[in-house]
Design a protein around this motif. Structure first.
Motif, PDB file in Angstrom:
ATOM      1  N   ARG A   1       7.277  62.539 -46.947  1.00  0.00           N
ATOM      2  CA  ARG A   1       6.490  62.512 -48.178  1.00  0.00           C
ATOM      3  C   ARG A   1       5.005  62.386 -47.856  1.00  0.00           C
ATOM      4  O   ARG A   1       4.619  61.592 -46.992  1.00  0.00           O
ATOM      5  CB  ARG A   1       6.918  61.348 -49.077  1.00  0.00           C
ATOM      6  N   LEU A   2       4.196  63.158 -48.565  1.00  0.00           N
ATOM      7  CA  LEU A   2       2.744  63.057 -48.470  1.00  0.00           C
ATOM      8  C   LEU A   2       2.193  62.553 -49.797  1.00  0.00           C
ATOM      9  O   LEU A   2       2.710  62.891 -50.867  1.00  0.00           O
ATOM     10  CB  LEU A   2       2.123  64.421 -48.144  1.00  0.00           C
ATOM     11  N   ARG A   3       1.157  61.739 -49.729  1.00  0.00           N
ATOM     12  CA  ARG A   3       0.466  61.263 -50.923  1.00  0.00           C
ATOM     13  C   ARG A   3      -0.808  62.087 -51.079  1.00  0.00           C
ATOM     14  O   ARG A   3      -1.645  62.145 -50.174  1.00  0.00           O
ATOM     15  CB  ARG A   3       0.155  59.784 -50.776  1.00  0.00           C
ATOM     16  N   ILE A   4      -0.948  62.771 -52.227  1.00  0.00           N
ATOM     17  CA  ILE A   4      -2.062  63.687 -52.487  1.00  0.00           C
ATOM     18  C   ILE A   4      -2.979  63.043 -53.523  1.00  0.00           C
ATOM     19  O   ILE A   4      -2.510  62.598 -54.577  1.00  0.00           O
ATOM     20  CB  ILE A   4      -1.550  65.045 -53.003  1.00  0.00           C
ATOM     21  N   ALA A   5      -4.267  62.991 -53.238  1.00  0.00           N
ATOM     22  CA  ALA A   5      -5.225  62.416 -54.181  1.00  0.00           C
ATOM     23  C   ALA A   5      -6.549  63.156 -54.060  1.00  0.00           C
ATOM     24  O   ALA A   5      -6.914  63.634 -52.980  1.00  0.00           O
ATOM     25  CB  ALA A   5      -5.432  60.924 -53.923  1.00  0.00           C
ATOM     26  N   VAL A   6      -7.260  63.269 -55.179  1.00  0.00           N
ATOM     27  CA  VAL A   6      -8.561  63.939 -55.197  1.00  0.00           C
ATOM     28  C   VAL A   6      -9.611  62.938 -55.663  1.00  0.00           C
ATOM     29  O   VAL A   6      -9.416  62.200 -56.637  1.00  0.00           O
ATOM     30  CB  VAL A   6      -8.534  65.193 -56.103  1.00  0.00           C
TER      31      VAL A   6
ATOM     32  N   PRO B   1      -2.722  59.912 -58.048  1.00  0.00           N
ATOM     33  CA  PRO B   1      -2.125  60.472 -56.826  1.00  0.00           C
ATOM     34  C   PRO B   1      -0.704  60.952 -57.075  1.00  0.00           C
ATOM     35  O   PRO B   1       0.038  60.375 -57.861  1.00  0.00           O
ATOM     36  CB  PRO B   1      -2.157  59.285 -55.851  1.00  0.00           C
ATOM     37  N   LYS B   2      -0.322  62.007 -56.359  1.00  0.00           N
ATOM     38  CA  LYS B   2       1.008  62.581 -56.519  1.00  0.00           C
ATOM     39  C   LYS B   2       1.681  62.715 -55.156  1.00  0.00           C
ATOM     40  O   LYS B   2       1.024  62.683 -54.115  1.00  0.00           O
ATOM     41  CB  LYS B   2       0.933  63.947 -57.209  1.00  0.00           C
ATOM     42  N   THR B   3       3.006  62.845 -55.216  1.00  0.00           N
ATOM     43  CA  THR B   3       3.802  62.937 -53.995  1.00  0.00           C
ATOM     44  C   THR B   3       4.174  64.390 -53.731  1.00  0.00           C
ATOM     45  O   THR B   3       4.636  65.090 -54.627  1.00  0.00           O
ATOM     46  CB  THR B   3       5.078  62.097 -54.114  1.00  0.00           C
ATOM     47  N   LEU B   4       3.969  64.834 -52.495  1.00  0.00           N
ATOM     48  CA  LEU B   4       4.335  66.184 -52.072  1.00  0.00           C
ATOM     49  C   LEU B   4       5.403  66.079 -50.989  1.00  0.00           C
ATOM     50  O   LEU B   4       5.247  65.329 -50.020  1.00  0.00           O
ATOM     51  CB  LEU B   4       3.111  66.925 -51.516  1.00  0.00           C
ATOM     52  N   PHE B   5       6.488  66.819 -51.143  1.00  0.00           N
ATOM     53  CA  PHE B   5       7.556  66.826 -50.150  1.00  0.00           C
ATOM     54  C   PHE B   5       7.271  67.922 -49.120  1.00  0.00           C
ATOM     55  O   PHE B   5       7.273  69.100 -49.452  1.00  0.00           O
ATOM     56  CB  PHE B   5       8.911  67.053 -50.826  1.00  0.00           C
ATOM     57  N   PHE B   6       7.013  67.494 -47.886  1.00  0.00           N
ATOM     58  CA  PHE B   6       6.597  68.410 -46.823  1.00  0.00           C
ATOM     59  C   PHE B   6       7.766  68.615 -45.861  1.00  0.00           C
ATOM     60  O   PHE B   6       8.227  67.682 -45.217  1.00  0.00           O
ATOM     61  CB  PHE B   6       5.389  67.836 -46.088  1.00  0.00           C
TER      62      PHE B   6
ATOM     63  N   ILE C   1      -6.724  71.625 -58.649  1.00  0.00           N
ATOM     64  CA  ILE C   1      -6.543  71.624 -57.200  1.00  0.00           C
ATOM     65  C   ILE C   1      -5.057  71.859 -56.930  1.00  0.00           C
ATOM     66  O   ILE C   1      -4.201  71.108 -57.388  1.00  0.00           O
ATOM     67  CB  ILE C   1      -6.982  70.291 -56.562  1.00  0.00           C
ATOM     68  N   SER C   2      -4.757  72.915 -56.191  1.00  0.00           N
ATOM     69  CA  SER C   2      -3.369  73.224 -55.823  1.00  0.00           C
ATOM     70  C   SER C   2      -3.151  72.854 -54.353  1.00  0.00           C
ATOM     71  O   SER C   2      -3.887  73.295 -53.485  1.00  0.00           O
ATOM     72  CB  SER C   2      -3.072  74.704 -56.041  1.00  0.00           C
ATOM     73  N   VAL C   3      -2.136  72.023 -54.118  1.00  0.00           N
ATOM     74  CA  VAL C   3      -1.748  71.651 -52.753  1.00  0.00           C
ATOM     75  C   VAL C   3      -0.290  72.058 -52.583  1.00  0.00           C
ATOM     76  O   VAL C   3       0.583  71.573 -53.308  1.00  0.00           O
ATOM     77  CB  VAL C   3      -1.904  70.131 -52.503  1.00  0.00           C
ATOM     78  N   ARG C   4      -0.024  72.952 -51.656  1.00  0.00           N
ATOM     79  CA  ARG C   4       1.346  73.427 -51.506  1.00  0.00           C
ATOM     80  C   ARG C   4       1.619  73.798 -50.058  1.00  0.00           C
ATOM     81  O   ARG C   4       0.706  74.163 -49.305  1.00  0.00           O
ATOM     82  CB  ARG C   4       1.610  74.647 -52.389  1.00  0.00           C
TER      83      ARG C   4
ATOM     84  N   HIS D   1       7.142  73.098 -51.509  1.00  0.00           N
ATOM     85  CA  HIS D   1       6.793  72.308 -52.681  1.00  0.00           C
ATOM     86  C   HIS D   1       5.298  72.424 -52.975  1.00  0.00           C
ATOM     87  O   HIS D   1       4.482  72.572 -52.070  1.00  0.00           O
ATOM     88  CB  HIS D   1       7.186  70.841 -52.432  1.00  0.00           C
ATOM     89  N   GLU D   2       4.954  72.325 -54.265  1.00  0.00           N
ATOM     90  CA  GLU D   2       3.558  72.433 -54.693  1.00  0.00           C
ATOM     91  C   GLU D   2       3.251  71.335 -55.704  1.00  0.00           C
ATOM     92  O   GLU D   2       4.102  70.954 -56.512  1.00  0.00           O
ATOM     93  CB  GLU D   2       3.279  73.800 -55.327  1.00  0.00           C
ATOM     94  N   GLN D   3       2.026  70.779 -55.629  1.00  0.00           N
ATOM     95  CA  GLN D   3       1.544  69.820 -56.607  1.00  0.00           C
ATOM     96  C   GLN D   3       0.197  70.312 -57.137  1.00  0.00           C
ATOM     97  O   GLN D   3      -0.621  70.847 -56.388  1.00  0.00           O
ATOM     98  CB  GLN D   3       1.380  68.428 -55.994  1.00  0.00           C
ATOM     99  N   ILE D   4      -0.007  70.103 -58.440  1.00  0.00           N
ATOM    100  CA  ILE D   4      -1.262  70.493 -59.090  1.00  0.00           C
ATOM    101  C   ILE D   4      -1.986  69.229 -59.515  1.00  0.00           C
ATOM    102  O   ILE D   4      -1.422  68.375 -60.216  1.00  0.00           O
ATOM    103  CB  ILE D   4      -1.013  71.395 -60.308  1.00  0.00           C
ATOM    104  N   LEU D   5      -3.245  69.078 -59.068  1.00  0.00           N
ATOM    105  CA  LEU D   5      -4.109  67.978 -59.490  1.00  0.00           C
ATOM    106  C   LEU D   5      -5.117  68.534 -60.490  1.00  0.00           C
ATOM    107  O   LEU D   5      -5.908  69.431 -60.152  1.00  0.00           O
ATOM    108  CB  LEU D   5      -4.824  67.368 -58.287  1.00  0.00           C
ATOM    109  N   GLN D   6      -5.081  68.047 -61.721  1.00  0.00           N
ATOM    110  CA  GLN D   6      -5.974  68.536 -62.767  1.00  0.00           C
ATOM    111  C   GLN D   6      -7.195  67.626 -62.841  1.00  0.00           C
ATOM    112  O   GLN D   6      -7.065  66.402 -62.999  1.00  0.00           O
ATOM    113  CB  GLN D   6      -5.243  68.538 -64.115  1.00  0.00           C
TER     114      GLN D   6
END
Length: 935
Positions: free
Chosen positions: A679-684, A727-732, A795-798, A803-808
């Motif tokens: 798991r990755l933690r994504i934050a902007v 922050p959101k979780t991305l499955f890598f 912001i798109s992180v994928r 898996h992809e997460q969108i940070l608005q």
């Protein structure tokens, strides 16, 4: 020989004494002599004494004496002899009565044998006794009866071992019961139910105490326990888990598919599935190919072609002539098209003049010519419309493909000319982490992570060290290059203009910007921030590293009474060396050191470490490592294996360790398949740059642990960053595919970003082997006007094909923000230690009662193994067997696992279930009723 003569002499002497006694009796009473002799002779009947009851073998249970009994007729006297010595007459109890059937006198004698008598005897054989009966004709001896002290040891000589067997394989569970007198009988339990070989012919429990299942079935999977018992006690062996697995088998092949092409060389396929049977309980997947391919040659279609027209026929009476043709040059074959057009043609054969019925007729211009002109006009218009539609579709597809691969995304509002009013969404309320929230802003990890490890009371002290200011240069893309060099480079839009001294981790691929952030270049942390210590005594307590997902529980009684230790715990802030790149191991959580060295504990401590792996035994091999004195790492256990040196309980986001040796520990994972996920933690974060017209967006990708994210928090705090989205979780996935970060939907009539900088990419190695070190990329935006105060983008992180997460992002970037209170405040979770009873969920009195009840196995099976099962601790039970108080260690593990919940419901429910089970299965008398636990 001398001893035999002595025995015979004694026997003869006793017989003489008996005769003299009879004579004395006769001398004392005249008439009585004859009566006594008459009675004696009549009772003797001319035979030697014979025994109606001989003494039987007996066992002394605990301290209860046993009785030995003899009955003989005819007998004048009976005495016991034990271990070759006559038992004193005072210890005999004699009875004499007449048998009504025979009229003979029967004499009965009893003696008591105590435990002390048996223990005091030391001889070549067991303690024994026999009876000797006398008559006037001689003596008779009974059989020897042995007397032994009954007992049953606690430990089995061999416990059954769990194993995995294939379907229809043989299961053999060995059991050698504890030493005991009399020898223990063995029974087998499966899931606490008695196993009987009489009810199931497939099971044999009679072969030397072993359990043999001839052909394993799926229903034979379960937990097996060997139960040994004799007249003294019952003993339970360690539980052996048996898993019956099914290896997968292929189904039948499907039919071959049609050829993949209509013309020429193609491919045909057929497939099969691993469902005959499907693998179960860890059985092996089918070996071989699931799809087969063969080449095929499809006959190409042959379109039909017209032959030459035939000659015109003669002009008919109707002034017409005809001709024909056939579709045979060649004819259509193999799904080929038929010839287009008419096969027959007719025309006027007089040039427009024809004599018919004696009259001259003029050909008028055919109506068909006018119709053909109209058809041509409409066909041209239709072709033009179709060309315009095709052009629009092609442009749309091209724009969409370019957006996916990193080309600048133009906001749809700009297509309307850029003069329409632009509406921004208001900032979402209710989350104290986000900018402009209605609540006081705070960015403590304890609030970001739901399962925080934090004490309730707080102490005001500074958590974070501010970083030294970086040298800020106006740039379109910024990245850090290490601690020694914190300058930020200005990257131009075109690769040919890049500076020659760019760092080695910068490159461009297909017009995309790829950056690698050096771990130690982002920030420097004060080491004391991740260290905590306290003095503990006999009452125990708990240590916590704030906002790091790490705690240490020192159980009650672990430290000897009247003794105290100053214990500490810290996390390693340097780059880890615990992982092995050759074996593809990665660090799943922070390296933790606890001490001091030489710490002497009676019970193991419970350490909790947050991790970032999606736990799955099929995809991960997770191990615990310890650092040796020469700074090397040694593997001390694998989580999936049994171990008696330490214990590891894996939860979804944390692991709980039982350790009895101080040192530095690390949890590492080795991916077994490509499906392994971390798991990755994504934050902007965002902040204004030195130049007021520039605004920087920084996207952080770190391992999903509080410790790793806290490093990001500290760095952003020092530079005045603000969290712009939760922050959101991305499955890598561990499938070797890279990570892409792109910015989209920038309002281009308000903001600008350099071309080819909207998408940045990190290689798989850069992301997968971060090992708790921060990684980020930055986007530098520039306002067209100082009056622009709002920014909206995505912001798109994928992961590629993952898996992809969108940070608005919705934020205000006005000049007045520099004067507002900084977003990041001090952490609330600052209490790092608690000692004594307040550090534990379970009250001490209840804890002691639970240990007293479950540490000693009883006839009702209410022991620590059942407690562990009800608390969902069902593996590696051999570790607890080695502990002085297994129940105390199990409760310490429960404390560590439930430190964030703050209630005792799960423990209370488990104890209630145990009470209900045993009240139902084993009825209790009022004297045996167990004490109820109440909370």
């Amino acid at each position: 020989m001398g001893s035999n003569v002595t025995v015979k002499g004694r026997r003869r002497f006793l017989e003489i004494i008996l005769v003299l006694a009879l004579c004395a009796t006769s001398a004392s009473g005249r008439g009585a002599v004859s009566d006594t002799l008459a009675d004696s002779l009549s009772s003797v009947g001319g035979t030697l004494p014979h025994f109606l009851q001989e003494p039987e073998d007996a066992y002394i249970i605990k301290n209860n004496p046993i009785k030995l009994r003899c009955r003989a007729t005819p007998a004048l006297q009976i005495f016991f002899k034990c271990n070759g010595e006559w038992v004193h007459q005072n210890q005999h109890t004699s009875n004499e009565y007449i048998d009504h059937n025979t009229g003979l006198k029967i004499r009965e004698v009893m003696i008591n044998v105590t435990r002390q008598q048996v223990e005091d005897f030391h001889g070549p054989e067991d303690y024994w006794c026999l009876c000797v009966a006398w008559s006037h004709l001689g003596t008779s001896k009974s059989r020897k009866a042995t007397v032994r002290i009954a007992y049953l040891r606690k430990n089995f000589e061999q416990d059954p071992q769990g194993n995995e067997v294939p379907m229809k394989g043989m299961i053999v569970l060995h059991c050698r019961p504890p030493e005991g007198v009399p020898m223990a009988e063995v029974e087998w339990l499966k899931n606490e139910e008695l196993v009987s070989s009489f009810e199931d012919d497939n099971i044999d429990t009679r072969a030397d105490h072993n359990l043999i299942i001839s052909e394993a079935r799926l229903s034979d999977s379960g937990n097996y326990t060997c139960l040994a018992s004799n007249i003294v006690a019952k003993r339970r062996s360690a539980t052996a888990t048996v898993v019956v697995f099914v290896n997968g088998g292929w189904s039948l092949w499907t039919e071959w598919s049609p050829c993949s092409v209509n013309c020429g060389r193609g491919v045909q396929k057929r497939s099969r599935t691993c469902t005959n049977p499907a693998p179960l309980n860890g059985g092996a997947f089918c070996e071989g190919m699931s799809v087969q391919k063969i080449t095929c040659n499809a006959l190409c279609p042959v379109d039909g072609v017209w032959e030459e027209w035939s000659e015109w026929t003669m002009c008919s009476a109707q002034c017409e002539r005809q001709r024909w043709r056939e579709c045979n040059a060649p004819p259509p074959r193999h799904r080929g098209k038929l010839c287009e057009g008419e096969s027959q043609s007719t025309e006027n054969c007089t040039g427009g003049l024809c004599t018919q019925n004696g009259k001259l007729m003029h050909d008028v211009k055919p109506q068909s010519m006018e119709n053909s002109i109209d058809v041509a006009l409409y066909s041209g218009l239709a072709a033009g419309v179709i060309a315009v539609v095709v052009l629009i579709v092609a442009i749309t597809i091209y724009r969409k493909s370019q957006s996916e691969y990193g080309v600048d995304v133009i906001d749809s509002s700009a297509l309307a000319g850029g003069f329409q009013s632009f509406n921004f969404k208001t900032t979402r309320q209710g989350n104290p982490l986000l900018l402009n929230s209605s609540m006081q802003p705070d960015i403590t990890v304890g609030q970001t992570y739901s399962s925080q490890i934090c004490f309730q009371d707080s102490i005001d002290k500074e958590l974070f060290d501010p970083l030294p200011d970086k040298v800020k240069v106006q740039s379109s893309l910024m990245f850090s290059v290490g601690v020694a060099d914190r300058a930020e480079y200005h990257v131009k839009a075109h690769p040919e203009t890049l500076p020659a001294n760019l760092p080695p981790n910068y490159s461009t691929v297909e017009g995309k910007m790829m950056t690698m952030i050096v771990p130690n270049g982002l920030h420097t942390l004060r080491k004391s921030q991740f260290k905590t210590s306290a003095v503990f005594g006999h009452q125990g307590g708990r240590l916590v590293i704030p906002n790091a997902g790490v705690s240490l529980l020192v159980p009650y009684g672990a430290i000897a009474d009247d003794t105290s230790w100053e214990m500490y715990m810290l996390t390693n802030q340097e780059e880890s060396s615990a992982q092995s790149e050759e074996r593809c191991e990665i660090l799943l959580g922070p390296e933790i050191t606890y001490g001091p060295p030489g710490l002497n504990l009676s019970y193991p401590v419970a350490m909790t470490i947050a991790h970032c792996a999606e736990v799955s035994a099929e995809n991960w091999n997770i191990k615990l490592k310890r650092q040796t004195k020469d700074n090397k790492w040694e593997e001390i256990m694998s989580v999936n294996d049994e171990s008696t040196s330490c214990y590891c309980l894996m939860d979804s986001h944390s692991c709980h360790l039982l350790l009895d040796q101080p040192g530095c520990y690390a949890l590492v994972g080795e991916p077994i398949t490509d499906a392994a996920i971390k798991r990755l933690r994504i934050a902007v974060f965002g902040s204004m740059e030195t130049f007021s017209m520039d605004y920087s967006l920084r996207v952080h990708c770190v391992d999903d642990t509080p410790h790793a994210f806290q490093r990001v928090v500290t760095a952003e705090t020092s530079r005045g960053g603000q969290l712009l989205e939760e922050p959101k979780t991305l499955f890598f996935n561990g499938n070797c595919l890279s990570l892409q970060v792109s910015i989209q939907d920038i309002p281009q009539f308000l903001w600008s970003i350099k071309p080819f900088t909207t998408c940045q990419e990190f290689s798989f190695t850069q992301v997968w082997y971060r090992n708790q070190q921060p990684m980020h990329c930055a986007f530098s935006l520039q306002r067209h006007s100082a009056s622009t105060t709002q920014l909206s983008c995505k912001i798109s992180v994928r992961q590629v094909k993952g898996h992809e997460q969108i940070l608005q992002v919705y934020t205000s970037v006005g000049e007045s923000e520099k004067e507002t209170v900084p977003f990041f405040t001090q952490a609330d979770c600052t209490v790092t230690s608690q000692t004594g009873a307040k550090a534990f969920k379970i009250p001490l009195s209840i804890r002691q009662r639970i240990c007293t009840t479950f540490d000693t196995a009883n006839a009702k099976g209410k022991d620590w193994q059942l407690l562990a099962q009800k608390l969902h601790i069902q593996r590696n039970l051999s570790y607890f067997t080695k502990q002085k108080s297994p129940s105390a260690v199990i409760l310490s593990l429960w404390e560590a696992r439930h430190q964030g919940t703050g209630d005792l419901d799960s423990l209370a429910r488990a104890l209630e279930e145990i009470g209900k089970i045993h009240c139902k299965s084993l009825p209790q008398s009022t004297d045996e009723k167990e004490t109820d636990f109440t909370f």
